[in-house]
Design a protein around this motif. Structure first.
Motif, PDB file in Angstrom:
ATOM      1  N   THR A 148       0.822  -1.210   0.000  1.00 56.17           N
ATOM      2  CA  THR A 148       0.000   0.000   0.000  1.00 56.17           C
ATOM      3  C   THR A 148       0.858   1.263   0.000  1.00 56.17           C
ATOM      4  O   THR A 148       0.530   2.253  -0.665  1.00 56.17           O
ATOM      5  CB  THR A 148      -0.933  -0.054   1.229  1.00 56.17           C
ATOM      6  N   SER A 149       1.973   1.236   0.716  1.00 55.38           N
ATOM      7  CA  SER A 149       2.859   2.408   0.734  1.00 55.38           C
ATOM      8  C   SER A 149       3.382   2.684  -0.682  1.00 55.38           C
ATOM      9  O   SER A 149       3.546   3.839  -1.084  1.00 55.38           O
ATOM     10  CB  SER A 149       4.024   2.176   1.692  1.00 55.38           C
ATOM     11  N   TYR A 150       3.634   1.617  -1.439  1.00 53.47           N
ATOM     12  CA  TYR A 150       4.096   1.781  -2.825  1.00 53.47           C
ATOM     13  C   TYR A 150       3.013   2.479  -3.662  1.00 53.47           C
ATOM     14  O   TYR A 150       3.300   3.383  -4.443  1.00 53.47           O
ATOM     15  CB  TYR A 150       4.455   0.405  -3.409  1.00 53.47           C
ATOM     16  N   MET A 187       9.173   5.072   2.117  1.00 51.95           N
ATOM     17  CA  MET A 187       7.870   5.285   2.740  1.00 51.95           C
ATOM     18  C   MET A 187       7.379   3.980   3.340  1.00 51.95           C
ATOM     19  O   MET A 187       7.326   2.952   2.677  1.00 51.95           O
ATOM     20  CB  MET A 187       6.892   5.796   1.705  1.00 51.95           C
ATOM     21  N   SER A 188       7.020   4.040   4.621  1.00 53.13           N
ATOM     22  CA  SER A 188       6.651   2.795   5.306  1.00 53.13           C
ATOM     23  C   SER A 188       5.859   3.114   6.565  1.00 53.13           C
ATOM     24  O   SER A 188       6.292   3.948   7.365  1.00 53.13           O
ATOM     25  CB  SER A 188       7.937   2.049   5.677  1.00 53.13           C
ATOM     26  N   GLN A 189       4.730   2.468   6.728  1.00 53.79           N
ATOM     27  CA  GLN A 189       3.966   2.629   7.962  1.00 53.79           C
ATOM     28  C   GLN A 189       4.816   2.197   9.148  1.00 53.79           C
ATOM     29  O   GLN A 189       5.024   2.941  10.083  1.00 53.79           O
ATOM     30  CB  GLN A 189       2.691   1.789   7.879  1.00 53.79           C
ATOM     31  N   SER A 190       5.281   0.955   9.087  1.00 53.63           N
ATOM     32  CA  SER A 190       5.971   0.364  10.232  1.00 53.63           C
ATOM     33  C   SER A 190       7.374   0.926  10.415  1.00 53.63           C
ATOM     34  O   SER A 190       7.899   0.965  11.520  1.00 53.63           O
ATOM     35  CB  SER A 190       6.086  -1.144  10.025  1.00 53.63           C
ATOM     36  N   GLY A 191       7.989   1.323   9.308  1.00 51.91           N
ATOM     37  CA  GLY A 191       9.392   1.749   9.380  1.00 51.91           C
ATOM     38  C   GLY A 191      10.326   0.568   9.562  1.00 51.91           C
ATOM     39  O   GLY A 191      11.521   0.742   9.823  1.00 51.91           O
ATOM     40  N   GLU A 192       9.800  -0.654   9.437  1.00 51.07           N
ATOM     41  CA  GLU A 192      10.621  -1.845   9.676  1.00 51.07           C
ATOM     42  C   GLU A 192      10.598  -2.805   8.496  1.00 51.07           C
ATOM     43  O   GLU A 192      11.154  -3.903   8.606  1.00 51.07           O
ATOM     44  CB  GLU A 192      10.126  -2.599  10.927  1.00 51.07           C
ATOM     45  N   THR A 193       9.950  -2.459   7.405  1.00 53.69           N
ATOM     46  CA  THR A 193       9.824  -3.394   6.282  1.00 53.69           C
ATOM     47  C   THR A 193      11.213  -3.720   5.723  1.00 53.69           C
ATOM     48  O   THR A 193      11.950  -2.822   5.291  1.00 53.69           O
ATOM     49  CB  THR A 193       8.906  -2.788   5.207  1.00 53.69           C
ATOM     50  N   ALA A 194      11.552  -5.007   5.751  1.00 57.10           N
ATOM     51  CA  ALA A 194      12.926  -5.416   5.416  1.00 57.10           C
ATOM     52  C   ALA A 194      13.312  -4.993   3.997  1.00 57.10           C
ATOM     53  O   ALA A 194      14.431  -4.516   3.776  1.00 57.10           O
ATOM     54  CB  ALA A 194      13.053  -6.923   5.582  1.00 57.10           C
ATOM     55  N   ALA A 248      -4.555  -4.881   6.971  1.00 55.64           N
ATOM     56  CA  ALA A 248      -4.792  -4.119   5.748  1.00 55.64           C
ATOM     57  C   ALA A 248      -4.603  -2.635   6.053  1.00 55.64           C
ATOM     58  O   ALA A 248      -5.293  -2.066   6.890  1.00 55.64           O
ATOM     59  CB  ALA A 248      -6.205  -4.369   5.249  1.00 55.64           C
ATOM     60  N   SER A 249      -3.663  -2.033   5.396  1.00 52.92           N
ATOM     61  CA  SER A 249      -3.348  -0.630   5.667  1.00 52.92           C
ATOM     62  C   SER A 249      -4.418   0.280   5.060  1.00 52.92           C
ATOM     63  O   SER A 249      -4.761   0.147   3.888  1.00 52.92           O
ATOM     64  CB  SER A 249      -1.983  -0.322   5.060  1.00 52.92           C
ATOM     65  N   THR A 250      -4.955   1.180   5.869  1.00 49.74           N
ATOM     66  CA  THR A 250      -5.992   2.093   5.362  1.00 49.74           C
ATOM     67  C   THR A 250      -5.643   3.538   5.711  1.00 49.74           C
ATOM     68  O   THR A 250      -5.310   4.334   4.843  1.00 49.74           O
ATOM     69  CB  THR A 250      -7.378   1.732   5.947  1.00 49.74           C
ATOM     70  N   LYS A 281      -8.393  -8.154  -2.274  1.00 46.68           N
ATOM     71  CA  LYS A 281      -7.833  -9.519  -2.273  1.00 46.68           C
ATOM     72  C   LYS A 281      -7.251  -9.878  -0.918  1.00 46.68           C
ATOM     73  O   LYS A 281      -7.394 -10.991  -0.453  1.00 46.68           O
ATOM     74  CB  LYS A 281      -6.866  -9.735  -3.431  1.00 46.68           C
ATOM     75  N   GLU A 282      -6.603  -8.922  -0.233  1.00 43.05           N
ATOM     76  CA  GLU A 282      -5.911  -9.353   0.987  1.00 43.05           C
ATOM     77  C   GLU A 282      -6.852  -9.672   2.144  1.00 43.05           C
ATOM     78  O   GLU A 282      -6.530 -10.521   2.965  1.00 43.05           O
ATOM     79  CB  GLU A 282      -4.798  -8.389   1.400  1.00 43.05           C
ATOM     80  N   ILE A 283      -8.016  -9.041   2.200  1.00 47.59           N
ATOM     81  CA  ILE A 283      -8.867  -9.375   3.356  1.00 47.59           C
ATOM     82  C   ILE A 283     -10.071 -10.239   3.008  1.00 47.59           C
ATOM     83  O   ILE A 283     -10.634 -10.879   3.885  1.00 47.59           O
ATOM     84  CB  ILE A 283      -9.333  -8.116   4.134  1.00 47.59           C
TER      85      ILE A 283
HETATM   86  O1  M6R Z   1       4.927  -0.952   6.940  1.00 50.80           O
HETATM   87  P1  M6R Z   1       4.971  -0.719   5.454  1.00 50.80           P
HETATM   88  O2  M6R Z   1       4.182   0.461   5.017  1.00 50.80           O
HETATM   89  O3  M6R Z   1       6.396  -0.672   4.940  1.00 50.80           O
HETATM   90  O4  M6R Z   1       4.304  -2.005   4.825  1.00 50.80           O
HETATM   91  C1  M6R Z   1       4.280  -2.202   3.444  1.00 50.80           C
HETATM   92  C2  M6R Z   1       3.368  -3.338   3.053  1.00 50.80           C
HETATM   93  O5  M6R Z   1       3.798  -4.534   3.657  1.00 50.80           O
HETATM   94  C3  M6R Z   1       1.913  -3.069   3.462  1.00 50.80           C
HETATM   95  O6  M6R Z   1       1.436  -1.880   2.911  1.00 50.80           O
HETATM   96  C4  M6R Z   1       1.016  -4.237   2.996  1.00 50.80           C
HETATM   97  O7  M6R Z   1       0.958  -4.277   1.603  1.00 50.80           O
HETATM   98  C5  M6R Z   1      -0.375  -4.120   3.598  1.00 50.80           C
HETATM   99  N1  M6R Z   1      -0.845  -5.415   3.961  1.00 50.80           N
HETATM  100  C6  M6R Z   1      -1.362  -3.516   2.666  1.00 50.80           C
HETATM  101  O8  M6R Z   1      -2.633  -3.436   3.207  1.00 50.80           O
END
Ligand code: M6R
Length: 608
Positions: A303-305, A347-354, A400-402, A487-489
């Motif tokens: 989602t960040s992408y 760009m990342s919600q978690s800031g930890e995406t490998a 699911a990121s919203t 699709k994801e949920i």
């Molecule tokens: O924490 P991040 O923003 O780096 O995460 C990126 C993806 O893993 C995240 O957006 C994922 O695609 C979600 N499940 C989307 O809803």
């Protein structure tokens, strides 16, 4: 992915650890376990499945200890079985360890240890750590962990206890998050603030290759060279209520409904209405170079992408900067030729995406400048970038990121406006843009007030097994994000396409059994979208159209319409995505899916 929670203090550890594990459930896992120490006695219990299974396994055991470590495992090496669940121990049962991450050279260490006669009881990479620490232990657990760290390659966040040292937990990290919580009645450590925010908001962040000794009344941090480090505690913004459902059936729905506030929080204190210029303090350290930059690469996942993809159109409109957007996992393997003064925005919600972390490390090696847009304060990406902007959106628990998508779009638009005003955007346009942005929270609220209508549409279509999402320009990434959400949920197959591409292939799929969601607000692509909708209707495909209020033309041809309020063309994505989120949510609800914890997914993907 895996989760860590630890407590050492004056209270019984078990309920605190179980509560913490429940707060980590959203990250995705398949088994769990804990080790709680009471003098030289250690209760070690593990279970496959949800935390409730661990609670059942504990039921009837009087766990008295006041220090312990607990873990949720997301299988990487070895199936999700009880013997592969953490904590793992050495052969004598002296050392107990929990681990997030991957030990890349575990096989060679394992072979070496097996030659010495060590018997392994799991298929995990983690178990080698327990045996190594046991071998190095000579009364000082920190030293044994430190020596072990020097032997291993890969990533880890670990927490370790030893039977001879009750009341002491040693934690260490390299590449995986590990945060220490400073409590009133004991101290904590966790992979995620949400596991301990109920007990404390004072946290200490460990840097890569650091380790710490935690006791009930003290925390000592050390470098990999055993040098003591002094670090001040920070206060987290999140509250205990943020990690509660607050009357909503799912975190995803709660977070969708939080979005008006998410936009306000992303804009708070960041706009100067009169000048039409945003104020973004976090990027000021690099402003002199950033304002001259003409090439930006946004790297992100999922989602960040897609938020990055929307931003590329916004930057194109408002600034003189070329923006490329790259999926982080691909970016890393490209031959990179940046023009001088290129900025990478991770760009990342978690800031930890490998994948995103690896991408910025590679970009740094190639001399690019690094900015971060992250939600989790103190996360690895925020620490590994030169400057950046926080979302200030509170925790996002639903897998699911919203709300973060909307927050990212808001922040990227502010950044584009700031740079655009520095380039050639007029005062009038800047002021108009900020005025329109300020209306967005109420406009999103207005869409949310139509959730019953969207739920009814979901009820009509949720049994359809294949969906298409179409959009053009700003609407194209929204089509991809809408398809990803569905699709994801709901596990319904969905594809997001640039509407113009439909006639180059996907049109072959159109039939009465394949609904299409058309992102068709009144923007510069409106007429073209009408053509696409006509093409679908001539082939009897059902169409759900997301249109601007007052639209009459699409209403006549589409089967169902969802109206959104009018705004500027480049702000439409912030509105059009909301019906897509709700459609996905309600379809998943009708299908009785595990909405906040969809199968196979993890909230924070900390392995490549
Ligand atoms: O924490 P991040 O923003 O780096 O995460 C990126 C993806 O893993 C995240 O957006 C994922 O695609 C979600 N499940 C989307 O809803």
């Amino acid at each position: 992915m895996c989760g860590i929670v630890c407590y050492v203090g004056n209270n019984r550890a078990e309920p605190i650890l179980i509560e913490g594990l429940k707060r980590l459930e959203y990250r995705g896992y398949d088994s769990s376990g804990l080790a709680v120490q009471d003098g030289s006695h250690i209760d070690h219990i593990r279970a496959v499945g949800k935390i409730v299974e661990l609670e059942k396994a504990i039921n009837g055991i009087d766990i008295k200890g006041t220090s312990g470590i607990a873990h949720t495992r997301w299988a990487t090496h070895g199936e999700p079985t009880e013997h592969n669940a953490h904590p793992h121990s050495d052969e004598k049962g002296n050392v107990f360890i929990i681990h997030n991450g991957i030990i890349e050279n575990y096989q060679s260490i394992k072979t070496r240890l097996e030659k010495k006669g060590v018997k392994f009881r799991s298929e995990t990479d983690t178990e080698v750590l327990a045996h190594l620490i046991a071998q190095y232990f000579e009364g000082d657990l920190k030293e044994a962990v430190r020596k072990t760290m020097s032997q291993v390659e890969g990533t880890f966040g670990i927490a370790v206890i030893h039977r001879d040292l009750p009341g002491q937990i040693v934690v260490a990290r390299r590449g995986s998050p590990l945060i220490i919580g400073v409590g009133e009645d004991g101290n904590f450590a966790a992979s995620d603030v949400s596991a301990m925010v109920r007990y404390t908001k004072k946290v200490l962040h460990l840097n890569d290759n650091e380790l710490a000794v935690i006791t009930a009344d003290g925390i000592s941090i050390f470098t990999a060279q055993a040098k003591a480090v002094t670090r001040d505690a920070e206060t987290v913004e999140w509250s205990a209520e943020d990690v509660d459902l607050d009357g909503f059936p799912h975190f995803m729905l709660k977070e969708i409904f939080e979005q008006p506030d998410t936009i306000r929080n992303a804009m708070r204190g960041r706009v100067d209405k009169g000048e039409g210029v945003p104020k973004l303090g976090g990027i000021m350290p690099v402003w002199d170079d950033l304002k001259e930059c003409r090439h930006i690469v946004i790297v992100a996942c999922g989602t960040s992408y897609y938020a990055g993809c929307v931003a590329s159109y916004i930057f194109e409109k408002l600034t003189e900067i070329d923006v490329e957007v790259e999926v982080a996992s691909e970016f890393r393997y490209r031959k990179l030729n940046f023009p001088p003064n290129t900025f990478i925005i991770a760009m990342s919600q978690s800031g930890e995406t490998a994948d995103t972390l690896s991408a910025i490390r590679e970009a740094r090696r190639k001399g690019a400048r690094l900015l971060g847009i992250v939600n989790v304060v103190g996360s690895s990406i925020s620490r590994e970038t030169e400057a950046g902007i926080y979302n200030h959106a509170g925790p996002e628990i639903g897998v699911a990121s919203t709300k973060i998508f909307i927050s990212q779009l808001t922040i990227l638009t502010l950044l584009a406006l700031l740079l655009g005003r520095h380039h050639n955007m007029s005062l009038t346009d800047g002021v108009e843009a900020i005025r329109a942005m300020e209306k967005l929270p109420d406009q999103v609220k207005d869409i949310l007030s139509k959730s019953n209508h969207i739920q009814a549409i979901a009820e009509k279509y949720y049994k359809y097994g294949n969906w298409l999402f179409l959009g053009r320009k700003y609407g194209y990434p929204i089509a991809m994000e809408g398809a990803l959400k569905l699709k994801e949920i709901s596990y319904i197959h969905a594809e997001g396409y640039a509407a113009g591409e439909m006639k180059h292939g996907p049109i072959a799929l159109i039939n009465p059994d394949m609904p299409t969601v058309a992102i068709a607000p009144l923007d510069s692509m409106y007429e073209k979208m009408i053509n696409n909708i006509q093409e679908i209707k001539s082939r009897k495909g059902p169409v759900i159209a997301i249109v601007t209020e007052g639209d009459t033309m699409i209403k006549e041809i589409a089967d169902d319409v969802i109206e959104i309020p009018p705004t500027l063309d480049f702000l439409y994505p912030i509105l059009t995505v909301v019906p897509c989120q709700l459609l996905a949510y309600y379809c998943a609800q009708f299908l009785k899916r595990d909405i906040d914890k969809p199968r196979n997914l993890a909230k924070s993907v900390t392995v490549e």
